[in-house]
Design an enzyme around this catalytic site. Sequence first.
Site, PDB file in Angstrom:
ATOM      1  N   VAL A   1       3.813  -0.567   4.342  1.00  0.00           N
ATOM      2  CA  VAL A   1       2.444  -0.959   4.678  1.00  0.00           C
ATOM      3  C   VAL A   1       1.945  -1.924   3.613  1.00  0.00           C
ATOM      4  CG1 VAL A   1       0.102  -0.192   5.195  1.00  0.00           C
ATOM      5  CG2 VAL A   1       2.035   1.284   5.750  1.00  0.00           C
TER       6      VAL A   1
ATOM      7  N   MET B   1       8.798   4.826   8.792  1.00  0.00           N
ATOM      8  CA  MET B   1       8.841   3.751   9.785  1.00  0.00           C
ATOM      9  C   MET B   1       8.860   2.366   9.169  1.00  0.00           C
ATOM     10  SD  MET B   1       6.459   5.164  12.897  1.00  0.00           S
ATOM     11  CE  MET B   1       5.086   5.664  11.878  1.00  0.00           C
ATOM     12  N   GLY B   2       8.467   2.240   7.903  1.00  0.00           N
ATOM     13  CA  GLY B   2       8.442   0.931   7.280  1.00  0.00           C
ATOM     14  C   GLY B   2       7.470   0.882   6.122  1.00  0.00           C
TER      15      GLY B   2
ATOM     16  N   ASP C   1      -0.395  12.103  15.096  1.00  0.00           N
ATOM     17  CA  ASP C   1       0.027  12.415  13.721  1.00  0.00           C
ATOM     18  C   ASP C   1      -1.185  12.438  12.792  1.00  0.00           C
ATOM     19  OD1 ASP C   1       1.723  12.997  11.612  1.00  0.00           O
ATOM     20  OD2 ASP C   1       2.286  10.910  11.248  1.00  0.00           O
TER      21      ASP C   1
ATOM     22  N   GLY D   1       6.973   4.333   4.055  1.00  0.00           N
ATOM     23  CA  GLY D   1       7.146   5.511   4.883  1.00  0.00           C
ATOM     24  C   GLY D   1       8.411   5.426   5.704  1.00  0.00           C
TER      25      GLY D   1
ATOM     26  N   LEU E   1       0.810  -1.209   0.000  1.00  0.00           N
ATOM     27  CA  LEU E   1       0.000   0.000   0.000  1.00  0.00           C
ATOM     28  C   LEU E   1       0.846   1.264   0.000  1.00  0.00           C
ATOM     29  CD1 LEU E   1      -2.708  -1.075   2.598  1.00  0.00           C
ATOM     30  CD2 LEU E   1      -2.958  -0.974   0.118  1.00  0.00           C
ATOM     31  N   GLY E   2       2.062   1.197   0.513  1.00  0.00           N
ATOM     32  CA  GLY E   2       2.906   2.384   0.542  1.00  0.00           C
ATOM     33  C   GLY E   2       4.154   2.167   1.367  1.00  0.00           C
TER      34      GLY E   2
END
Length: 287
Positions: free
Chosen positions: A33, A30-31, A147, A28, A25-26
């Site tokens: 998804v 942090m990691g 966030d 970022g 899905l994407g």
Amino acid sequence: MIQGMTGLGSADPQQLGPYRLYGVLGHGRMGTVYLGRGAPQRGARKQLVAVRTLRPELIRDRPLRARLRQEMQSAATGVSSRYVADAAGCELDGAQPWIANSYVPGLSLEVLVARYGPLPESSVRALGGALARSLVALHAARISHRDLGPHNVMIAADAPRAVDYGLALGRMSGPATDEMADDVFDLGAALVFASSAHQPFAGNMLPMAREDPDLTGVPDGLCPALFACLHKTPESRPSPGVLAHALDLADTAAEPAVDWLPEVFAHDIEEAAQAARKLTGRRLFGR
């Protein structure tokens, strides 16, 4: 954060915890998804989930892992809102930590505004009412989002939902009441973006010491509420409940999102849901 769906690559895992993975899905800070499907416990109904991997070095601190685990448990048992993605489990002590929430079959506010520009005032009011109510539900369970930016607002055909709550690992040092007021600040900034296609503070979310928010392009009717959200003094910001009524007195947010969104937004949201159906080969069930 959800950027667009692709199939799994050769380096991607096929399974995380109880969830079989179908696509990406994407990506970022942090990691990654993933789109997954499975049941959080034996005998439970399988569900589609968004499984976020966490870089192990970001959660080496044991108290941090304990806080994340507790908030996921609190969300699973204490948060019931059509405007919050359901918590679906986590594994924080293994070689590949992950956190899962129910999959929202749609697109992020960030992506939609980038494609088509700002929303009309009526849509922003409904969106703001929904997101303010998401904070009411989270705060009642003593969970701060930390966030709530346009990248963490997913809009599906039925409703918008807050996702990835509690994961801003760098914003955890203040008292809980300050964090909740910061959530209102973030919501105000997200609604400025939704109504004007720009951030209120020179391209980023954080106010300078003497800087007033830039509300250029924000409809006049929205300015008082959004300016109050962005007040520099946390205790001067409205509560989420007050804000929900100020923005969406008629509770338009309770209607299907496709009824109050521009048609082109609704079209792209349905295309995203169809892409998930194609990857998993299954019908997407509602909440």
